[in-house]
Scaffold this motif. Structure first.
Motif, PDB file in Angstrom:
ATOM      1  N   ARG A 414      54.290  78.298  33.152  1.00  0.00           N
ATOM      2  CA  ARG A 414      52.857  77.977  33.084  1.00  0.00           C
ATOM      3  C   ARG A 414      52.440  77.705  31.639  1.00  0.00           C
ATOM      4  O   ARG A 414      51.733  76.715  31.350  1.00  0.00           O
ATOM      5  CB  ARG A 414      52.053  79.134  33.667  1.00  0.00           C
ATOM      6  N   THR A 415      52.862  78.554  30.701  1.00  0.00           N
ATOM      7  CA  THR A 415      52.510  78.358  29.290  1.00  0.00           C
ATOM      8  C   THR A 415      53.102  77.058  28.762  1.00  0.00           C
ATOM      9  O   THR A 415      52.450  76.323  28.005  1.00  0.00           O
ATOM     10  CB  THR A 415      53.005  79.547  28.464  1.00  0.00           C
ATOM     11  N   ALA A 416      54.339  76.755  29.145  1.00  0.00           N
ATOM     12  CA  ALA A 416      54.958  75.513  28.696  1.00  0.00           C
ATOM     13  C   ALA A 416      54.219  74.293  29.242  1.00  0.00           C
ATOM     14  O   ALA A 416      54.076  73.280  28.550  1.00  0.00           O
ATOM     15  CB  ALA A 416      56.420  75.486  29.123  1.00  0.00           C
ATOM     16  N   THR A 417      53.727  74.380  30.460  1.00  0.00           N
ATOM     17  CA  THR A 417      52.958  73.258  31.018  1.00  0.00           C
ATOM     18  C   THR A 417      51.654  73.052  30.267  1.00  0.00           C
ATOM     19  O   THR A 417      51.247  71.909  29.982  1.00  0.00           O
ATOM     20  CB  THR A 417      52.681  73.514  32.502  1.00  0.00           C
ATOM     21  N   LEU A 418      50.981  74.154  29.896  1.00  0.00           N
ATOM     22  CA  LEU A 418      49.742  74.034  29.121  1.00  0.00           C
ATOM     23  C   LEU A 418      50.008  73.445  27.739  1.00  0.00           C
ATOM     24  O   LEU A 418      49.212  72.640  27.231  1.00  0.00           O
ATOM     25  CB  LEU A 418      49.074  75.405  28.998  1.00  0.00           C
ATOM     26  N   LEU A 419      51.117  73.823  27.130  1.00  0.00           N
ATOM     27  CA  LEU A 419      51.465  73.243  25.832  1.00  0.00           C
ATOM     28  C   LEU A 419      51.788  71.758  25.961  1.00  0.00           C
ATOM     29  O   LEU A 419      51.455  70.960  25.077  1.00  0.00           O
ATOM     30  CB  LEU A 419      52.660  73.990  25.231  1.00  0.00           C
ATOM     31  N   ALA A 420      52.434  71.377  27.048  1.00  0.00           N
ATOM     32  CA  ALA A 420      52.755  69.968  27.253  1.00  0.00           C
ATOM     33  C   ALA A 420      51.496  69.127  27.427  1.00  0.00           C
ATOM     34  O   ALA A 420      51.457  67.966  27.019  1.00  0.00           O
ATOM     35  CB  ALA A 420      53.676  69.815  28.467  1.00  0.00           C
ATOM     36  N   ARG A 421      50.455  69.696  28.017  1.00  0.00           N
ATOM     37  CA  ARG A 421      49.205  68.960  28.166  1.00  0.00           C
ATOM     38  C   ARG A 421      48.534  68.709  26.825  1.00  0.00           C
ATOM     39  O   ARG A 421      47.749  67.765  26.681  1.00  0.00           O
ATOM     40  CB  ARG A 421      48.263  69.729  29.080  1.00  0.00           C
ATOM     41  N   LYS A 422      48.839  69.558  25.832  1.00  0.00           N
ATOM     42  CA  LYS A 422      48.310  69.374  24.480  1.00  0.00           C
ATOM     43  C   LYS A 422      49.283  68.580  23.603  1.00  0.00           C
ATOM     44  O   LYS A 422      49.241  68.678  22.377  1.00  0.00           O
ATOM     45  CB  LYS A 422      48.045  70.737  23.849  1.00  0.00           C
ATOM     46  N   LYS A 423      50.139  67.778  24.243  1.00  0.00           N
ATOM     47  CA  LYS A 423      51.095  66.907  23.557  1.00  0.00           C
ATOM     48  C   LYS A 423      52.117  67.697  22.739  1.00  0.00           C
ATOM     49  O   LYS A 423      52.632  67.216  21.732  1.00  0.00           O
ATOM     50  CB  LYS A 423      50.378  65.906  22.664  1.00  0.00           C
ATOM     51  N   CYS A 424      52.390  68.895  23.174  1.00  0.00           N
ATOM     52  CA  CYS A 424      53.471  69.691  22.578  1.00  0.00           C
ATOM     53  C   CYS A 424      54.518  69.882  23.671  1.00  0.00           C
ATOM     54  O   CYS A 424      54.546  70.899  24.365  1.00  0.00           O
ATOM     55  CB  CYS A 424      52.937  71.023  22.066  1.00  0.00           C
ATOM     56  N   ARG A 425      55.377  68.874  23.826  1.00  0.00           N
ATOM     57  CA  ARG A 425      56.275  68.827  24.973  1.00  0.00           C
ATOM     58  C   ARG A 425      57.669  69.383  24.682  1.00  0.00           C
ATOM     59  O   ARG A 425      58.498  69.449  25.585  1.00  0.00           O
ATOM     60  CB  ARG A 425      56.402  67.392  25.467  1.00  0.00           C
TER      61      ARG A 425
END
Length: 748
Positions: A414-425
């Protein structure tokens, strides 16, 4: 003279004690010394260890990572009970039992030695002084007879003492010959011969009816036991193979049958699970329900529709599920009935993985090429297994997806998905925020991490490697172009830094003891390893590879300019190749580096080979000229030094009033002038230089003959090339003559 074994049988405990000490003393010294060395290294390492207080106790224990690390820290505490269990290993127990047996033997020897080795002394037995008269001896004998005679004392010990000691002592002192022999030789029977025997008990010679038993022991221990050990060793030698010798040959055969040129990362667990070591783990009926539960929990990690999957051996399916449970952080889903099997499977996995990787690096042609895709798949699966990240998150060949973020502390899907939405993939995007610590902190807090979790993550980023792979070049030694059938050398410069900030000047060097803990990687130890590959993706081939050892990694981290590495590989066909220089780790996810370089390979033609020959000739000639000129300069310097010494001598003689013309004088020690003297004083310099050049060439030739491998080898190679050229010219002339002759005949 009696049986020698009867008098020396008491020495058998001494023999056993000596034999035990022969082995116990050096082994105990080595064991205690190793403990001292480990303690010293631990004390020294604790003073310089970078991760001494990092991650020992996590700041936040609410997340899955925090709970796992807290449990690992609790297990790692050095309590007295755990230290005692660690010290009570099989080796230490055997060593302790050996010392206990030695102590018991020593006590037995000390207690029995006085009785067994007592010297026969009639004066002491009868309690009379040396040289006593016969009347005194008879009185002492009567007194002891009243005390120990069988008619007076029914005790068997008293009877034995009377017959074996008192009576022989009385006879030895009352008989004149026996008394004289005792006083002269120390024995009533006179001078005794030297008695030799063996330090073995009497029962070992079968005199007490134990002959068959002793024979069986000798045959069993001396013949059957060594023979059985040899047979077992030969059978194990034939069963186990591989480079390390710890993998069954059946497993190697199964791996070879499962390997494919396009093996993907998600299929590596399936390949490893077919090992014979896993098949030998018993599969019981009570394991069916726990395995079925794992199949349901991990249904997204394997191909359910594959028809061959359900027909596999039950032990293979169980090992496959246990491997996936470790890689997907599903250890909690494993039933208690499978805990023992889980430890066995994970303990054998690193050894099996290493052997399977060596099989993928085996060449499939005479050029030494191996398939690229299986190598990358095994290394990527090792990353996932080490960091407990599901292999299904690895999407494509060049993208890790969010897998690199899942290895960070307190970061779940879940945390990784939120970071990916902020262009931190990926991990690179997170490390790209160098110098913007506040921005990274805000990003992590926005993703749902607390302040304590952010602090743990920042500490973890200190150890994340940042690889700088630069100055990658392809060249053929001594040539400007690359032709087919050449050996190409790839030169790269490797720098390995640590930390989240690229401008951080506090460069640290990480060894295997400094790596942060792996809370999800249980029952096996993992170390950081790096691989350098030269690959051709279009042909799915690895042209050359190298595993970087600890010294190379240390130099890459500590040297200012990094470490320069070279790999060589042959090229066969001409053309333009798009090659990749890959540096990949089997520990970290997202730390890999790939560089694409174009390599143009020309066709090997006569013109190119002729130009190479001419270039070699020119270089050889230039080297010879340099060597010749260097020898001439050395000779000139020697003459100049000699002229200076002669000038100083002439000045001294002039100051003494004996300076004259060109004549010899015994008083001054001078000789007649020569041509060399003219050069010393600057006369006819040009003529002397020409003359010397003509004289020095034979000397240089002699130097060449005396120094093989220097100028002579160069001259031979030059003559060789010139002879080849002459042969080619002769062949061309013969062809021209043949053509002219045939033309003349046709015309006539």
């Amino acid at each position: 003279m009696g049986d020698p074994t009867e008098s020396h049988g008491y020495l058998f405990p001494v023999f056993l004690l000596s034999l035990l000490q022969f082995f116990l003393v050096p082994i105990t010294t080595w064991r205690v010394g190793s403990w001292q060395v480990e303690w010293f290294r631990g004390e020294f390492h604790d003073k310089t260890k970078i991760t001494k207080n990092v991650f020992i106790i996590p700041t936040d224990v609410t997340s899955e990572w925090g709970k796992a690390q807290a449990a690992r820290s609790e297990r790692a505490k050095g309590t007295f009970g755990r230290k005692l269990r660690a010290s009570l290993s099989v080796f230490n127990l055997v060593l302790s039992v050996g010392w206990i047996i030695s102590a018991l033997l020593a006590v037995h020897i000390v207690g029995k030695q006085g009785r067994e080795a007592a010297i026969f002394d009639p004066h002491t037995i009868l309690n009379v002084p040396f040289g006593a008269d016969p009347m005194t001896i008879k009185k002492a004998y009567r007194r002891l007879s009243l005390q120990y005679h069988p008619d007076k004392n029914p005790d068997p010990e008293a009877h034995l003492f009377f017959t074996d000691s008192i009576t022989p002592a009385y006879k030895a002192l009352t008989n004149d010959i026996a008394r004289e022999n005792f006083e002269k030789y120390g024995h009533p029977d006179g001078k005794q011969p030297v008695r030799l025997g063996v330090a073995l008990p009497q029962w070992m010679f079968g005199q007490d009816g134990t002959g068959p038993l002793v024979l069986c022991l000798l045959v069993g221990i001396g013949i059957l036991l060594p023979l059985g050990m040899a047979v077992v060793a030969i059978l194990n030698l034939n069963r186990y193979g591989g480079s390390s010798g710890g993998v069954l040959n059946e497993s190697i055969g199964y791996f070879v049958g499962e390997l494919r040129p396009n093996l993907s990362t998600v299929k590596v667990p399936k390949l490893l699970s077919v090992a014979a070591e896993y098949i030998q783990i018993p599969y019981r009926r009570e394991h069916e329900e726990p395995v079925r539960h794992l199949l349901a929990a991990l249904r997204n990690q394997y191909d359910i529709k594959e028809p061959k999957f359900q027909r596999r051996h039950p032990s293979v399916i169980k090992a496959h599920m246990l491997i996936l449970a470790q890689a997907c952080r599903k250890i909690d889903e494993v039933d208690s009935l499978l805990e023992g099997d889980l430890q066995l499977v994970l303990a054998a996995l690193p050894r099996l993985w290493d052997e399977a990787l060596k099989l993928t690096l085996s060449p499939y042609n005479q050029l030494g090429h191996c398939h690229l895709r299986p190598v990358l798949s095994f290394l990527e699966f090792s990353q996932c297994f080490t960091q407990a990240v599901s292999p299904s998150f690895r999407k494509g060949d060049s993208s890790e997806g969010i897998a690199s973020l899942l290895q960070l502390p307190h970061v779940d899907e879940r945390t990784a998905t939120l970071l990916a939405r902020k262009k931190c993939r990926s991990l690179d995007d997170l490390l790209a925020l160098s110098g913007r610590e506040n921005a990274r902190r805000e990003l992590l807090v926005h993703a749902g991490l607390s302040d304590g979790q952010v602090a743990d993550l920042e500490d973890f980023l200190r150890f994340v490697p940042r690889v700088d792979l630069s100055a990658a070049t392809f060249e053929t030694e001594g040539q400007d172009e690359v032709c087919s059938m050449d050996i190409v050398t790839c030169t790269v410069n490797l720098r390995l830094n640590r930390g989240a900030f690229k401008d951080d000047t506090r460069t640290i060097a990480i060894t295997k003891d400094d790596l942060p803990p792996l809370p999800f990687c249980q029952h096996c130890e993992r170390n950081e390893c790096w691989w350098l590959l030269i690959a051709d993706p279009a042909a799915n081939a690895v042209l050359s590879h190298q595993r970087l050892d600890a010294d190379v990694l240390l130099h890459a981290q500590t040297l200012p300019n990094g470490r320069t590495l070279q790999l060589r590989f042959p090229v066969v066909d001409p053309g333009t190749y798009s090659l990749q220089v890959i540096l990949i780790s089997d520990y970290w996810i997202g730390a890999d580096v790939k560089h694409t370089i174009k390599l143009k390979v020309l066709k090997r033609t006569k013109e190119i080979m002729q130009s190479r020959k001419e270039a070699i000739k020119y270089k050889l000639k230039k080297n010879i000229d340099c060597l010749v000129q260097g020898n001439i300069d050395m000779h000139d310097n020697a003459h100049v030094n000699a002229s200076k010494s002669d000038l100083s001598d002439s000045d001294t003689s002039c100051s003494a009033g004996v300076c004259g013309g060109d004549y010899s004088s015994e008083e001054t020690g001078t000789e007649e002038s020569s041509d060399d003297d003219e050069e010393f004083f600057g006369r006819n310099n040009d003529a002397v230089a020409k003359r010397r050049a003509g004289k020095e060439w034979p000397k240089i030739a002699s130097i060449e003959s005396d120094a093989p491998g220097s100028i002579s080898s160069t001259q031979e190679s030059l003559n060789l090339h010139s002879s080849e050229t002459n042969v080619e010219e002769t062949d061309e002339q013969q062809e021209e003559q043949t053509t002219a002759t045939s033309t003349h005949r046709a015309t006539s």
